[in-house]
Structures are given as structure tokens and as C-alpha cells.
Design a protein around this motif. Structure first.
Motif, PDB file in Angstrom:
ATOM      1  N   UNK A  61       0.808  -1.215   0.000  1.00  0.00           N
ATOM      2  CA  UNK A  61       0.000   0.000   0.000  1.00  0.00           C
ATOM      3  C   UNK A  61       0.842   1.267   0.000  1.00  0.00           C
ATOM      4  N   UNK A  62       2.149   1.124   0.151  1.00  0.00           N
ATOM      5  CA  UNK A  62       3.029   2.288   0.284  1.00  0.00           C
ATOM      6  C   UNK A  62       4.148   2.213  -0.744  1.00  0.00           C
ATOM      7  N   UNK A  63       4.318   3.265  -1.506  1.00  0.00           N
ATOM      8  CA  UNK A  63       5.370   3.295  -2.500  1.00  0.00           C
ATOM      9  C   UNK A  63       6.734   3.545  -1.888  1.00  0.00           C
ATOM     10  N   UNK A  64       7.761   3.315  -2.660  1.00  0.00           N
ATOM     11  CA  UNK A  64       9.121   3.592  -2.222  1.00  0.00           C
ATOM     12  C   UNK A  64      10.003   3.857  -3.434  1.00  0.00           C
ATOM     13  N   UNK A  65      11.140   4.480  -3.193  1.00  0.00           N
ATOM     14  CA  UNK A  65      12.056   4.811  -4.279  1.00  0.00           C
ATOM     15  C   UNK A  65      13.003   3.641  -4.539  1.00  0.00           C
TER      16      UNK A  65
END
Length: 292
Positions: A61-65
Motif C-alpha cells: 500500500x506504500x510506494x518507495x524509491x
């Protein structure tokens, strides 16, 4: 002896406070927590964590680089969309910049070496132009966009007219290109275009974005150059995923068709079947590539 009325009122208020503290502050949270741990709900309630070898590596549910220590894209991974918060979970936010954000704030040349920066600030237009140019170079496509200079800056002039808002043009300034830069356009309606100078007030001029010769539809999708409202969107568009497929396949030395198959497998449909657009979960797609 009869209890005074004001004491009775205070006691009633205290009893109500205690009752509702137990019901709303203790009982209700315990019930909701218990319901959330029912099989089928437990994973979402616990953050939809994604694990590799028993260790959490993120959340679906959470994006990241997916960048290196210097912030450069790691070529073997699909890249997420830009983030106004840098994918920091303690600072989720949007940029709050809108379509009218086209003029940059020029920095003070005297502070060029300052650790706190020179005070410059990019408008949304320049951010989009710079990102599109960078994505185009990374993916080997034409990253030009309308109203962007070739070097990835908002193509905007402040035009001064003889009669204020109309009449003969008396001066034109490329406000997003600080001196000694060469303006992206030499002349405007017969007047030489100047580079922008820190400290000068150009408020009397009319903002004029210049279209340029870039194609109307850029090869770089919109979600590749704009941040989400939360700054932690875990998905990218199908178009942006397919744009990256060739580069990822080359970096991993595998067929593009295999990468595109994984993209299809990790594409989610529209919410409730009709809301929004299909999206590709970047973390899950990259993990699938690593498992391969």
C-alpha cells in the motif's frame, strides 16, 4: 441531607465521562482490533506488509524509491512516480502546486555555495519539464513536452507592453533562466529576450508560456512527471510500466516479452470496476523480477 444541585451535576458528568471512556476509549478499540485480526482482514489491518525470506521489505500500500545512494535510478528496477515527500512516511504530502505554477523563484548567486541553498524554488512547470527530460534520457525516448525548453525548464516569458497589458512589446524576459544563461528563444515580437536576474521585479510583465515545437502528446506519461497527492502512491500507470520494460529487460539480460508478462500479472484493475485507471504495483513487480 440533600446533596446540592451543582454537586449532583458534576457527579453525573463524571459518571458519563467514565462510562464513555470505557466504551469508546477501551471497549470499542479492542473490538475493532479483534475484528481486524479475523482471517482475510489480518493482512490489510497489519499494514499489508510484503516480506522476503521472513523479513519485511515494504508494504503493497506504500510506494518507495528504487534509487542508489546518490538518488539515481537503479536501472534493473522499475521506477516509482515522483514524490513530493521523497517517500518519507513521516512527511506524506503533496506539493500543493497547481497549473498556474509556471514561474520559478531565482536563487541568490551570492549563496551558491551555502549549505542551506541559494533560495531558489522550481515551479510545477519546471519540475515537470526536468522530470520528463530525465525520464526520456533514462528510457531512450523523446522526453520533450509543450512549454518546456530543451534543457528541461519551463518555457515562460515575462512580456512588458507599452500600454500595460497590450500594445507594442517593449521588453521580454526568460524568467526561469537565470543569467548568464542564453534564453531559449532569441526574440519575441521583434524584441530581444533577456535572461532572468535575481532581485529584479518582473511583476509588471505578463506571463507568457511559449509552446515550442515539442509533440502534443509526450512519450513520457503524466504519472512519470507528477507526484501523487499522498506522495507515497505504490502504483504507476500501465503506460509508464511498459515504457520502462525495455530498459529493465536490458539491465537484467532477459527478453522484453518476459518483463511485459510480469507487468500484466501485477496490473490491478479499476476500483469497483469503473473508478480510476488500471495500475501496476511497483514493489511487487520488482520483487517478482528478483524472484525470477
Amino acid at each position: 441531607m440533600r446533596t446540592p444541585g451543582w454537586i449532583s451535576q458534576h457527579m453525573a458528568a463524571l459518571r458519563a465521562l467514565l462510562v464513555f471512556t470505557v466504551l469508546v476509549g477501551i471497549a470499542y478499540p479492542l473490538v475493532i482490533t479483534g475484528v481486524a485480526q479475523i482471517p482475510g482482514l489480518r493482512d490489510k489491518a497489519n499494514g499489508s506488509l510484503v516480506e522476503v525470506n521472513g523479513q519485511p521489505v515494504g508494504s503493497s500500500l506504500v510506494g518507495q524509491a528504487f534509487t542508489d545512494a546518490d538518488g539515481n535510478p537503479v536501472k534493473k528496477y522499475f521506477q516509482s512516480r515522483p514524490s513530493a515527500s521523497g517517500y518519507r512516511l513521516d512527511a506524506t504530502s503533496a506539493s500543493n502546486l497547481g497549473p498556474e505554477s509556471v514561474q520559478d523563484t531565482l536563487g541568490d548567486p551570492a549563496l551558491a555555495d551555502s549549505p542551506d541553498g541559494d533560495g531558489s524554488k522550481q515551479a510545477l512547470l519546471t519540475q515537470v519539464c526536468a522530470r520528463s527530460k530525465a525520464v526520456g534520457e533514462l528510457e531512450g525516448v523523446d522526453g520533450r513536452r509543450p512549454y518546456c525548453t530543451d534543457d528541461g525548464i519551463g518555457a515562460v516569458l515575462r512580456v512588458f507592453y507599452r500600454d500595460g497589458m497590450s500594445g507594442k512589446v517593449t521588453r521580454a524576459v526568460s524568467v526561469n533562466q537565470p543569467c548568464p544563461a542564453t534564453p531559449f528563444i532569441a526574440t519575441y515580437e521583434g524584441v530581444a529576450v533577456e535572461c532572468g536576474k535575481f532581485g529584479e521585479d518582473y511583476g509588471g510583465g505578463v506571463l507568457v508560456p511559449v509552446r515550442g515545437d515539442a509533440p502534443a502528446e509526450s512519450a513520457v506519461p503524466a504519472d512519470a512527471v507528477t507526484a501523487s497527492a499522498s506522495g507515497i502512491d505504490p502504483h504507476i500507470s500501465l503506460a509508464y510500466a511498459k515504457l520502462q520494460a525495455k530498459r529493465v529487460a536490458a539491465a537484467r539480460d532477459i527478453p522484453v516479452s518476459e518483463v511485459e508478462k510480469l507487468i500484466d500479472e501485477h496490473t490491478t484493475g479499476r476500483a469497483l470496476g469503473f473508478m480510476g485507471e488500471p495500475g501496476v504495483n511497483v514493489l511487487e513487480l520488482n520483487l517478482a523480477l528478483d524472484r525470477r
